[in-house]
Design a protein around this motif. Structure first.
Motif, PDB file in Angstrom:
ATOM      1  N   ARG A   1       0.850  -1.192   0.000  1.00  0.00           N
ATOM      2  CA  ARG A   1       0.000   0.000   0.000  1.00  0.00           C
ATOM      3  C   ARG A   1       0.886   1.242   0.000  1.00  0.00           C
ATOM      4  O   ARG A   1       1.787   1.385   0.821  1.00  0.00           O
ATOM      5  CB  ARG A   1      -0.907  -0.005   1.232  1.00  0.00           C
ATOM      6  N   TYR A   2       0.588   2.153  -0.893  1.00  0.00           N
ATOM      7  CA  TYR A   2       1.367   3.387  -0.991  1.00  0.00           C
ATOM      8  C   TYR A   2       0.541   4.623  -0.624  1.00  0.00           C
ATOM      9  O   TYR A   2       1.091   5.710  -0.473  1.00  0.00           O
ATOM     10  CB  TYR A   2       1.916   3.547  -2.417  1.00  0.00           C
ATOM     11  N   GLY A   3      -0.765   4.454  -0.491  1.00  0.00           N
ATOM     12  CA  GLY A   3      -1.646   5.565  -0.163  1.00  0.00           C
ATOM     13  C   GLY A   3      -2.362   5.345   1.145  1.00  0.00           C
ATOM     14  O   GLY A   3      -1.899   4.600   2.014  1.00  0.00           O
ATOM     15  N   GLY A   4      -3.525   5.975   1.288  1.00  0.00           N
ATOM     16  CA  GLY A   4      -4.216   5.934   2.563  1.00  0.00           C
ATOM     17  C   GLY A   4      -5.430   5.031   2.616  1.00  0.00           C
ATOM     18  O   GLY A   4      -6.098   4.962   3.657  1.00  0.00           O
ATOM     19  N   ALA A   5      -5.751   4.335   1.526  1.00  0.00           N
ATOM     20  CA  ALA A   5      -6.928   3.456   1.527  1.00  0.00           C
ATOM     21  C   ALA A   5      -6.767   2.343   2.557  1.00  0.00           C
ATOM     22  O   ALA A   5      -5.682   1.780   2.715  1.00  0.00           O
ATOM     23  CB  ALA A   5      -7.148   2.862   0.145  1.00  0.00           C
ATOM     24  N   GLU A   6      -7.869   2.036   3.246  1.00  0.00           N
ATOM     25  CA  GLU A   6      -7.812   1.014   4.295  1.00  0.00           C
ATOM     26  C   GLU A   6      -7.642  -0.383   3.714  1.00  0.00           C
ATOM     27  O   GLU A   6      -6.933  -1.225   4.268  1.00  0.00           O
ATOM     28  CB  GLU A   6      -9.082   1.076   5.146  1.00  0.00           C
ATOM     29  N   SER A   7      -8.314  -0.641   2.589  1.00  0.00           N
ATOM     30  CA  SER A   7      -8.267  -1.980   2.012  1.00  0.00           C
ATOM     31  C   SER A   7      -8.666  -1.914   0.546  1.00  0.00           C
ATOM     32  O   SER A   7      -9.059  -0.856   0.040  1.00  0.00           O
ATOM     33  CB  SER A   7      -9.212  -2.922   2.769  1.00  0.00           C
ATOM     34  N   LEU A   8      -8.568  -3.058  -0.131  1.00  0.00           N
ATOM     35  CA  LEU A   8      -8.985  -3.178  -1.518  1.00  0.00           C
ATOM     36  C   LEU A   8     -10.194  -4.092  -1.607  1.00  0.00           C
ATOM     37  O   LEU A   8     -10.361  -5.011  -0.800  1.00  0.00           O
ATOM     38  CB  LEU A   8      -7.858  -3.765  -2.377  1.00  0.00           C
ATOM     39  N   ASN A   9     -11.040  -3.865  -2.594  1.00  0.00           N
ATOM     40  CA  ASN A   9     -12.130  -4.778  -2.906  1.00  0.00           C
ATOM     41  C   ASN A   9     -11.563  -6.178  -3.158  1.00  0.00           C
ATOM     42  O   ASN A   9     -10.475  -6.329  -3.722  1.00  0.00           O
ATOM     43  CB  ASN A   9     -12.866  -4.251  -4.134  1.00  0.00           C
ATOM     44  N   ALA A  10     -12.300  -7.206  -2.730  1.00  0.00           N
ATOM     45  CA  ALA A  10     -11.805  -8.585  -2.834  1.00  0.00           C
ATOM     46  C   ALA A  10     -11.448  -8.967  -4.262  1.00  0.00           C
ATOM     47  O   ALA A  10     -10.424  -9.621  -4.509  1.00  0.00           O
ATOM     48  CB  ALA A  10     -12.853  -9.548  -2.277  1.00  0.00           C
ATOM     49  N   ALA A  11     -12.279  -8.565  -5.214  1.00  0.00           N
ATOM     50  CA  ALA A  11     -12.022  -8.933  -6.604  1.00  0.00           C
ATOM     51  C   ALA A  11     -10.792  -8.209  -7.152  1.00  0.00           C
ATOM     52  O   ALA A  11     -10.000  -8.790  -7.901  1.00  0.00           O
ATOM     53  CB  ALA A  11     -13.242  -8.624  -7.465  1.00  0.00           C
ATOM     54  N   ILE A  12     -10.616  -6.944  -6.772  1.00  0.00           N
ATOM     55  CA  ILE A  12      -9.434  -6.200  -7.223  1.00  0.00           C
ATOM     56  C   ILE A  12      -8.169  -6.835  -6.645  1.00  0.00           C
ATOM     57  O   ILE A  12      -7.168  -7.033  -7.350  1.00  0.00           O
ATOM     58  CB  ILE A  12      -9.536  -4.725  -6.805  1.00  0.00           C
ATOM     59  N   ALA A  13      -8.213  -7.163  -5.360  1.00  0.00           N
ATOM     60  CA  ALA A  13      -7.055  -7.789  -4.725  1.00  0.00           C
ATOM     61  C   ALA A  13      -6.712  -9.115  -5.398  1.00  0.00           C
ATOM     62  O   ALA A  13      -5.535  -9.415  -5.661  1.00  0.00           O
ATOM     63  CB  ALA A  13      -7.328  -7.994  -3.240  1.00  0.00           C
ATOM     64  N   ALA A  14      -7.748  -9.908  -5.693  1.00  0.00           N
ATOM     65  CA  ALA A  14      -7.512 -11.200  -6.341  1.00  0.00           C
ATOM     66  C   ALA A  14      -6.876 -11.010  -7.713  1.00  0.00           C
ATOM     67  O   ALA A  14      -5.964 -11.758  -8.101  1.00  0.00           O
ATOM     68  CB  ALA A  14      -8.821 -11.965  -6.471  1.00  0.00           C
ATOM     69  N   ALA A  15      -7.348 -10.020  -8.458  1.00  0.00           N
ATOM     70  CA  ALA A  15      -6.808  -9.785  -9.796  1.00  0.00           C
ATOM     71  C   ALA A  15      -5.329  -9.437  -9.732  1.00  0.00           C
ATOM     72  O   ALA A  15      -4.523  -9.919 -10.553  1.00  0.00           O
ATOM     73  CB  ALA A  15      -7.583  -8.666 -10.486  1.00  0.00           C
ATOM     74  N   ILE A  16      -4.941  -8.618  -8.759  1.00  0.00           N
ATOM     75  CA  ILE A  16      -3.529  -8.226  -8.636  1.00  0.00           C
ATOM     76  C   ILE A  16      -2.663  -9.432  -8.269  1.00  0.00           C
ATOM     77  O   ILE A  16      -1.577  -9.636  -8.814  1.00  0.00           O
ATOM     78  CB  ILE A  16      -3.376  -7.097  -7.604  1.00  0.00           C
ATOM     79  N   VAL A  17      -3.152 -10.252  -7.340  1.00  0.00           N
ATOM     80  CA  VAL A  17      -2.398 -11.441  -6.940  1.00  0.00           C
ATOM     81  C   VAL A  17      -2.280 -12.418  -8.113  1.00  0.00           C
ATOM     82  O   VAL A  17      -1.198 -12.953  -8.390  1.00  0.00           O
ATOM     83  CB  VAL A  17      -3.060 -12.121  -5.730  1.00  0.00           C
ATOM     84  N   CYS A  18      -3.384 -12.634  -8.821  1.00  0.00           N
ATOM     85  CA  CYS A  18      -3.360 -13.557  -9.963  1.00  0.00           C
ATOM     86  C   CYS A  18      -2.428 -13.050 -11.056  1.00  0.00           C
ATOM     87  O   CYS A  18      -1.719 -13.834 -11.693  1.00  0.00           O
ATOM     88  CB  CYS A  18      -4.769 -13.741 -10.522  1.00  0.00           C
ATOM     89  N   ASP A  19      -2.420 -11.744 -11.276  1.00  0.00           N
ATOM     90  CA  ASP A  19      -1.542 -11.155 -12.286  1.00  0.00           C
ATOM     91  C   ASP A  19      -0.073 -11.421 -11.926  1.00  0.00           C
ATOM     92  O   ASP A  19       0.726 -11.815 -12.770  1.00  0.00           O
ATOM     93  CB  ASP A  19      -1.793  -9.657 -12.385  1.00  0.00           C
ATOM     94  N   ASN A  20       0.267 -11.213 -10.651  1.00  0.00           N
ATOM     95  CA  ASN A  20       1.650 -11.448 -10.233  1.00  0.00           C
ATOM     96  C   ASN A  20       2.028 -12.912 -10.326  1.00  0.00           C
ATOM     97  O   ASN A  20       3.156 -13.250 -10.698  1.00  0.00           O
ATOM     98  CB  ASN A  20       1.848 -10.931  -8.806  1.00  0.00           C
ATOM     99  N   LEU A  21       1.073 -13.783 -10.026  1.00  0.00           N
ATOM    100  CA  LEU A  21       1.344 -15.210 -10.114  1.00  0.00           C
ATOM    101  C   LEU A  21       1.576 -15.619 -11.561  1.00  0.00           C
ATOM    102  O   LEU A  21       2.487 -16.408 -11.862  1.00  0.00           O
ATOM    103  CB  LEU A  21       0.160 -15.991  -9.522  1.00  0.00           C
ATOM    104  N   ARG A  22       0.810 -15.067 -12.473  1.00  0.00           N
ATOM    105  CA  ARG A  22       0.970 -15.363 -13.890  1.00  0.00           C
ATOM    106  C   ARG A  22       2.274 -14.796 -14.437  1.00  0.00           C
ATOM    107  O   ARG A  22       2.939 -15.414 -15.255  1.00  0.00           O
ATOM    108  CB  ARG A  22      -0.220 -14.815 -14.684  1.00  0.00           C
ATOM    109  N   ARG A  23       2.631 -13.611 -13.984  1.00  0.00           N
ATOM    110  CA  ARG A  23       3.892 -13.023 -14.442  1.00  0.00           C
ATOM    111  C   ARG A  23       5.076 -13.888 -13.996  1.00  0.00           C
ATOM    112  O   ARG A  23       5.984 -14.151 -14.774  1.00  0.00           O
ATOM    113  CB  ARG A  23       4.068 -11.619 -13.865  1.00  0.00           C
ATOM    114  N   ALA A  24       5.010 -14.323 -12.753  1.00  0.00           N
ATOM    115  CA  ALA A  24       6.090 -15.174 -12.233  1.00  0.00           C
ATOM    116  C   ALA A  24       6.139 -16.489 -12.970  1.00  0.00           C
ATOM    117  O   ALA A  24       7.187 -17.012 -13.292  1.00  0.00           O
ATOM    118  CB  ALA A  24       5.890 -15.400 -10.734  1.00  0.00           C
ATOM    119  N   LYS A  25       4.945 -17.033 -13.273  1.00  0.00           N
ATOM    120  CA  LYS A  25       4.878 -18.338 -13.939  1.00  0.00           C
ATOM    121  C   LYS A  25       5.380 -18.262 -15.377  1.00  0.00           C
ATOM    122  O   LYS A  25       6.057 -19.152 -15.850  1.00  0.00           O
ATOM    123  CB  LYS A  25       3.437 -18.839 -13.920  1.00  0.00           C
ATOM    124  N   ASP A  26       5.033 -17.152 -16.058  1.00  0.00           N
ATOM    125  CA  ASP A  26       5.363 -17.058 -17.468  1.00  0.00           C
ATOM    126  C   ASP A  26       6.780 -16.530 -17.687  1.00  0.00           C
ATOM    127  O   ASP A  26       7.300 -16.598 -18.767  1.00  0.00           O
ATOM    128  CB  ASP A  26       4.374 -16.133 -18.185  1.00  0.00           C
TER     129      ASP A  26
END
Length: 270
Positions: free
Chosen positions: A245-270
């Motif tokens: 987290r770089y800003g002041g938001a308390e949390s992320l929407n569950a779907a947004i958080a999942a998308a970011i994690v999945c994106d990083n997992l795919r980047r690492a995998k590929d």
């Protein structure tokens, strides 16, 4: 023409207990019905006004765990689905929304059991008590976008066949292999028989998601919007990950958080 009995049945499908009792669900809207038809989903009946022209279209064969599509790459006429023409007034009475569309479709509820050992292979997205129907539908789209092998919903998630889930998922509802299962029990089996398969739990206190290594097999667990991971599921998590987290938001929407994690997992995998 829409009979009183048919109207009552369509309206009653708003309730989960009725959907379960009849083994049917309803989905409404030109775009989502078109997406599901294109994905090969086998509706049992369609109700449409004169404005809808979907029955004249041809659809391709996209593999679907819940339908019977044409072979991949083949353009084939959609199997004939009983279609009842209704007036705009009748559609407005049957509609589950304040503003009705030109088409409403009914499909059979088919639940695919999670087989023993299925989580051992590939990438899985596990939803632990996600109760917002829109979030569940969006998470199906996330899994579809990143090519995950399956989605597993805990029994206390929003109903997979709720219309808001289906509308938010668009055609992903028909393309993604989805299960409702005892998530803690499935993860316990995974930890016993495939201990090397990581179970990644999204948590604010976890490790930086950008540090994930390349993984061919993994389970990504998203906790509920309010309480996060349940204690029973958290017990089987092998690594907690978070999005810096770089800003002041308390949390992320569950779907947004999942998308970011999945994106990083795919980047690492590929």
């Amino acid at each position: 023409m829409l009979t009183k009995a048919a109207l009552h049945r369509l309206r009653s499908l708003r309730e989960k207990k009725t959907r379960e009792a009849l083994g049917l669900f309803v989905v409404e809207g030109e775009k989502v019905v078109g997406e599901l038809l294109a994905a090969g989903f086998g509706f049992s009946e369609i109700y449409a006004t004169e404005e809808w022209r979907g029955e004249s279209e041809f659809v391709g064969g996209v593999p679907s765990p819940r339908g019977e599509p044409a072979p991949s790459g083949v353009r084939a006429p959609r199997p004939q689905i009983p279609t009842t023409r209704v007036s705009a007034e009748e559609m407005a009475r049957a509609s589950h929304f304040p503003t009705h569309s030109s088409v409403l479709a009914v499909g059979p509820i088919k639940r695919v059991p999670l087989t023993s050992g299925e989580l051992h292979r590939g990438l899985s997205l596990a939803l632990d008590g996600i109760q917002d129907a829109g979030n569940v539908g969006t998470l199906l789209r996330v899994a579809d976008w990143f090519g995950f092998d399956r989605v597993v919903l805990s029994p206390d998630c929003a109903d997979l066949f709720h219309q808001k889930v289906i509308n938010a998922s668009m055609g992903s509802f028909a393309r993604v292999r989805t299960h409702t299962a005892d998530l803690a029990g499935a993860l316990a089996e995974l930890r016993t028989h495939a201990p090397d398969t990581p179970v990644l739990g999204c948590d604010l206190a976890g490790d930086d998601v950008h540090e994930l290594p390349a993984l061919r097999d993994a389970v990504v667990v998203i906790g509920s919007e309010g309480r996060g991971l349940s204690a029973a599921v958290a017990h089987h998590v092998t690594r907690r990950v978070t999005i810096p987290r770089y800003g002041g938001a308390e949390s992320l929407n569950a779907a947004i958080a999942a998308a970011i994690v999945c994106d990083n997992l795919r980047r690492a995998k590929d």
